[in-house]
Design a protein around this motif. Structure first.
Motif, PDB file in Angstrom:
ATOM      1  N   ASP A 165       5.228  -0.710  -3.960  1.00 46.03           N
ATOM      2  CA  ASP A 165       5.935  -0.911  -2.685  1.00 46.03           C
ATOM      3  C   ASP A 165       5.048  -1.651  -1.689  1.00 46.03           C
ATOM      4  O   ASP A 165       5.526  -2.554  -0.986  1.00 46.03           O
ATOM      5  CB  ASP A 165       6.408   0.416  -2.104  1.00 46.03           C
ATOM      6  CG  ASP A 165       7.560   1.018  -2.890  1.00 46.03           C
ATOM      7  OD1 ASP A 165       7.808   2.225  -2.740  1.00 46.03           O
ATOM      8  OD2 ASP A 165       8.217   0.275  -3.656  1.00 46.03           O
ATOM      9  N   ASP A 166       3.781  -1.280  -1.616  1.00 43.60           N
ATOM     10  CA  ASP A 166       2.859  -1.974  -0.707  1.00 43.60           C
ATOM     11  C   ASP A 166       2.763  -3.455  -1.070  1.00 43.60           C
ATOM     12  O   ASP A 166       2.786  -4.323  -0.200  1.00 43.60           O
ATOM     13  CB  ASP A 166       1.457  -1.354  -0.774  1.00 43.60           C
ATOM     14  CG  ASP A 166       1.437   0.099  -0.332  1.00 43.60           C
ATOM     15  OD1 ASP A 166       2.195   0.446   0.606  1.00 43.60           O
ATOM     16  OD2 ASP A 166       0.672   0.874  -0.926  1.00 43.60           O
ATOM     17  N   CYS A 167       2.670  -3.738  -2.370  1.00 45.06           N
ATOM     18  CA  CYS A 167       2.542  -5.118  -2.844  1.00 45.06           C
ATOM     19  C   CYS A 167       3.790  -5.942  -2.524  1.00 45.06           C
ATOM     20  O   CYS A 167       3.703  -7.131  -2.233  1.00 45.06           O
ATOM     21  CB  CYS A 167       2.285  -5.133  -4.351  1.00 45.06           C
ATOM     22  SG  CYS A 167       0.689  -4.416  -4.827  1.00 45.06           S
ATOM     23  N   SER A 168       4.963  -5.300  -2.579  1.00 42.18           N
ATOM     24  CA  SER A 168       6.206  -6.039  -2.330  1.00 42.18           C
ATOM     25  C   SER A 168       6.427  -6.341  -0.854  1.00 42.18           C
ATOM     26  O   SER A 168       7.258  -7.173  -0.507  1.00 42.18           O
ATOM     27  CB  SER A 168       7.409  -5.267  -2.883  1.00 42.18           C
ATOM     28  OG  SER A 168       7.662  -4.115  -2.099  1.00 42.18           O
ATOM     29  N   GLU A 172      -0.608 -10.822   1.622  1.00 41.46           N
ATOM     30  CA  GLU A 172      -2.000 -10.830   1.164  1.00 41.46           C
ATOM     31  C   GLU A 172      -2.465  -9.383   1.023  1.00 41.46           C
ATOM     32  O   GLU A 172      -3.114  -8.833   1.915  1.00 41.46           O
ATOM     33  CB  GLU A 172      -2.864 -11.610   2.143  1.00 41.46           C
ATOM     34  CG  GLU A 172      -2.489 -13.078   2.202  1.00 41.46           C
ATOM     35  CD  GLU A 172      -3.342 -13.868   3.180  1.00 41.46           C
ATOM     36  OE1 GLU A 172      -4.458 -13.411   3.519  1.00 41.46           O
ATOM     37  OE2 GLU A 172      -2.891 -14.941   3.585  1.00 41.46           O
ATOM     38  N   PRO A 173      -2.156  -8.750  -0.111  1.00 41.99           N
ATOM     39  CA  PRO A 173      -2.466  -7.324  -0.290  1.00 41.99           C
ATOM     40  C   PRO A 173      -3.962  -7.075  -0.492  1.00 41.99           C
ATOM     41  O   PRO A 173      -4.734  -7.982  -0.799  1.00 41.99           O
ATOM     42  CB  PRO A 173      -1.692  -6.956  -1.541  1.00 41.99           C
ATOM     43  CG  PRO A 173      -1.558  -8.229  -2.297  1.00 41.99           C
ATOM     44  CD  PRO A 173      -1.487  -9.321  -1.268  1.00 41.99           C
ATOM     45  N   ARG A 174      -4.341  -5.825  -0.325  1.00 43.22           N
ATOM     46  CA  ARG A 174      -5.721  -5.406  -0.539  1.00 43.22           C
ATOM     47  C   ARG A 174      -6.096  -5.561  -2.011  1.00 43.22           C
ATOM     48  O   ARG A 174      -5.284  -5.312  -2.894  1.00 43.22           O
ATOM     49  CB  ARG A 174      -5.893  -3.952  -0.135  1.00 43.22           C
ATOM     50  CG  ARG A 174      -5.659  -3.701   1.326  1.00 43.22           C
ATOM     51  CD  ARG A 174      -5.829  -2.238   1.614  1.00 43.22           C
ATOM     52  NE  ARG A 174      -5.519  -1.964   3.008  1.00 43.22           N
ATOM     53  CZ  ARG A 174      -5.490  -0.761   3.523  1.00 43.22           C
ATOM     54  NH1 ARG A 174      -5.749   0.303   2.779  1.00 43.22           N
ATOM     55  NH2 ARG A 174      -5.194  -0.596   4.787  1.00 43.22           N
ATOM     56  N   ALA A 175      -7.328  -5.911  -2.274  1.00 45.28           N
ATOM     57  CA  ALA A 175      -7.804  -6.111  -3.641  1.00 45.28           C
ATOM     58  C   ALA A 175      -7.700  -4.837  -4.467  1.00 45.28           C
ATOM     59  O   ALA A 175      -7.374  -4.891  -5.669  1.00 45.28           O
ATOM     60  CB  ALA A 175      -9.243  -6.611  -3.634  1.00 45.28           C
ATOM     61  N   GLU A 176      -7.929  -3.677  -3.832  1.00 48.16           N
ATOM     62  CA  GLU A 176      -7.913  -2.413  -4.578  1.00 48.16           C
ATOM     63  C   GLU A 176      -6.502  -1.984  -5.004  1.00 48.16           C
ATOM     64  O   GLU A 176      -6.347  -1.012  -5.727  1.00 48.16           O
ATOM     65  CB  GLU A 176      -8.607  -1.295  -3.789  1.00 48.16           C
ATOM     66  CG  GLU A 176      -7.938  -0.935  -2.475  1.00 48.16           C
ATOM     67  CD  GLU A 176      -8.533  -1.685  -1.275  1.00 48.16           C
ATOM     68  OE1 GLU A 176      -9.185  -2.725  -1.453  1.00 48.16           O
ATOM     69  OE2 GLU A 176      -8.343  -1.203  -0.150  1.00 48.16           O
ATOM     70  N   TRP A 177      -5.462  -2.702  -4.556  1.00 48.36           N
ATOM     71  CA  TRP A 177      -4.093  -2.402  -4.989  1.00 48.36           C
ATOM     72  C   TRP A 177      -3.770  -3.058  -6.333  1.00 48.36           C
ATOM     73  O   TRP A 177      -2.830  -2.689  -6.990  1.00 48.36           O
ATOM     74  CB  TRP A 177      -3.085  -2.871  -3.954  1.00 48.36           C
ATOM     75  CG  TRP A 177      -3.108  -2.113  -2.663  1.00 48.36           C
ATOM     76  CD1 TRP A 177      -3.772  -0.949  -2.381  1.00 48.36           C
ATOM     77  CD2 TRP A 177      -2.433  -2.489  -1.473  1.00 48.36           C
ATOM     78  NE1 TRP A 177      -3.551  -0.571  -1.084  1.00 48.36           N
ATOM     79  CE2 TRP A 177      -2.719  -1.503  -0.491  1.00 48.36           C
ATOM     80  CE3 TRP A 177      -1.613  -3.545  -1.116  1.00 48.36           C
ATOM     81  CZ2 TRP A 177      -2.207  -1.558   0.796  1.00 48.36           C
ATOM     82  CZ3 TRP A 177      -1.107  -3.605   0.166  1.00 48.36           C
ATOM     83  CH2 TRP A 177      -1.403  -2.614   1.110  1.00 48.36           C
ATOM     84  N   ALA A 181       0.680 -11.519  -9.179  1.00 42.06           N
ATOM     85  CA  ALA A 181       1.094 -12.744  -8.489  1.00 42.06           C
ATOM     86  C   ALA A 181       2.605 -12.724  -8.227  1.00 42.06           C
ATOM     87  O   ALA A 181       3.361 -12.133  -9.005  1.00 42.06           O
ATOM     88  CB  ALA A 181       0.740 -13.956  -9.342  1.00 42.06           C
ATOM     89  N   PRO A 182       3.048 -13.372  -7.143  1.00 40.29           N
ATOM     90  CA  PRO A 182       4.486 -13.472  -6.892  1.00 40.29           C
ATOM     91  C   PRO A 182       5.176 -14.269  -8.003  1.00 40.29           C
ATOM     92  O   PRO A 182       4.593 -15.189  -8.575  1.00 40.29           O
ATOM     93  CB  PRO A 182       4.573 -14.235  -5.568  1.00 40.29           C
ATOM     94  CG  PRO A 182       3.241 -14.028  -4.915  1.00 40.29           C
ATOM     95  CD  PRO A 182       2.259 -13.939  -6.050  1.00 40.29           C
ATOM     96  N   THR A 183       6.404 -13.894  -8.319  1.00 47.05           N
ATOM     97  CA  THR A 183       7.189 -14.632  -9.312  1.00 47.05           C
ATOM     98  C   THR A 183       7.785 -15.876  -8.672  1.00 47.05           C
ATOM     99  O   THR A 183       7.799 -16.013  -7.447  1.00 47.05           O
ATOM    100  CB  THR A 183       8.327 -13.764  -9.877  1.00 47.05           C
ATOM    101  OG1 THR A 183       9.189 -13.392  -8.806  1.00 47.05           O
ATOM    102  CG2 THR A 183       7.786 -12.530 -10.583  1.00 47.05           C
ATOM    103  N   TRP A 190      10.187 -15.593   2.320  1.00 40.28           N
ATOM    104  CA  TRP A 190       9.064 -14.917   2.969  1.00 40.28           C
ATOM    105  C   TRP A 190       7.868 -15.825   3.103  1.00 40.28           C
ATOM    106  O   TRP A 190       6.974 -15.600   3.901  1.00 40.28           O
ATOM    107  CB  TRP A 190       8.670 -13.646   2.224  1.00 40.28           C
ATOM    108  CG  TRP A 190       8.410 -13.840   0.770  1.00 40.28           C
ATOM    109  CD1 TRP A 190       9.290 -13.589  -0.247  1.00 40.28           C
ATOM    110  CD2 TRP A 190       7.231 -14.329   0.145  1.00 40.28           C
ATOM    111  NE1 TRP A 190       8.728 -13.895  -1.466  1.00 40.28           N
ATOM    112  CE2 TRP A 190       7.449 -14.353  -1.251  1.00 40.28           C
ATOM    113  CE3 TRP A 190       6.001 -14.744   0.613  1.00 40.28           C
ATOM    114  CZ2 TRP A 190       6.510 -14.786  -2.157  1.00 40.28           C
ATOM    115  CZ3 TRP A 190       5.041 -15.189  -0.301  1.00 40.28           C
ATOM    116  CH2 TRP A 190       5.308 -15.195  -1.663  1.00 40.28           C
ATOM    117  N   ASP A 191       7.816 -16.909   2.312  1.00 38.32           N
ATOM    118  CA  ASP A 191       6.676 -17.833   2.345  1.00 38.32           C
ATOM    119  C   ASP A 191       7.087 -19.097   3.068  1.00 38.32           C
ATOM    120  O   ASP A 191       7.672 -19.998   2.485  1.00 38.32           O
ATOM    121  CB  ASP A 191       6.227 -18.135   0.921  1.00 38.32           C
ATOM    122  CG  ASP A 191       4.986 -19.004   0.881  1.00 38.32           C
ATOM    123  OD1 ASP A 191       4.637 -19.473  -0.217  1.00 38.32           O
ATOM    124  OD2 ASP A 191       4.362 -19.221   1.932  1.00 38.32           O
TER     125      ASP A 191
END
Length: 193
Positions: A165-168, A172-177, A181-183, A190-191
């Motif tokens: 959910d955080d990634c979606s 620019e998500p945190r590295a530890e998540w 890559a986006p499809t 969004w971009d």
């Protein structure tokens, strides 16, 4: 191809592909339909503009079967086509297919995927055909599935799954998540870059 009409073709083989149009590497042509031959191992893009594929029959992709790296259908129609196996109107075996400018797939039939069977990526560039609409939805970033090795990369896989959910919701998500890559196909713009 521009301003073409392809109709009334029957590909009789039980493994036939593309009743109307088959777009595939030249080593993979097994259809009696109109074929656009593309050199194998060479990236290819094919555009169909103002074209109609109707009343065609094949096992896979009654109207159109594609394995091209890129297929674009603009102001085109695939109608009343039949696949005896899958993808009545369009069977996208790989690559990216874009439908745009009122392109419509309708009145097709198949045991699986009456209008479309999607193994590759398919997107629709607005405007939609007259009388059709696309529902609104939550603006999220579609990302590839978490594919870390469960034995050797268990921590990465666990973090990736825990932060879906955080990634979606984060460009620019945190590295530890360990977000993927986006499809190519996204539900919203969004971009803005």
């Amino acid at each position: 191809l521009r301003r073409c009409e392809i109709y009334g073709n029957v590909a009789n083989d039980t493994d036939s592909m593309g009743g109307g149009i088959m777009i595939a590497p030249s080593w993979n042509v097994h259809s009696n339909a109109f074929c656009i031959r593309v050199q194998s191992c060479v990236p290819s893009t094919v555009a169909l503009v103002d074209c109609t594929a109707r009343d065609n029959i094949a096992a896979l992709g009654g109207g159109v079967y594609t394995m091209a790296d890129g297929l674009s259908l603009a102001r085109s129609s695939i109608s009343n086509c039949v696949a005896t196996s899958s993808g009545g109107g369009l069977y996208s075996a790989s690559g990216r297919t874009t439908l745009s400018n009122g392109t419509l797939v309708h009145g097709c039939a198949a045991p699986e995927g009456r209008a479309l069977n999607l193994k590759g990526e398919v997107s629709y560039a607005l405007p939609a055909p007259t009388g059709r609409w696309l529902p609104n939805g939550r603006c999220e970033i579609f990302r590839a599935a978490c594919t870390y090795h469960p034995k050797y990369q268990a921590a990465q896989q666990s973090a990736c799954l825990a932060h879906r959910d955080d990634c979606s919701l984060t460009l620019e998500p945190r590295a530890e998540w360990y977000c993927q890559a986006p499809t190519f196909v996204q539900p919203c713009n969004w971009d803005d870059a």
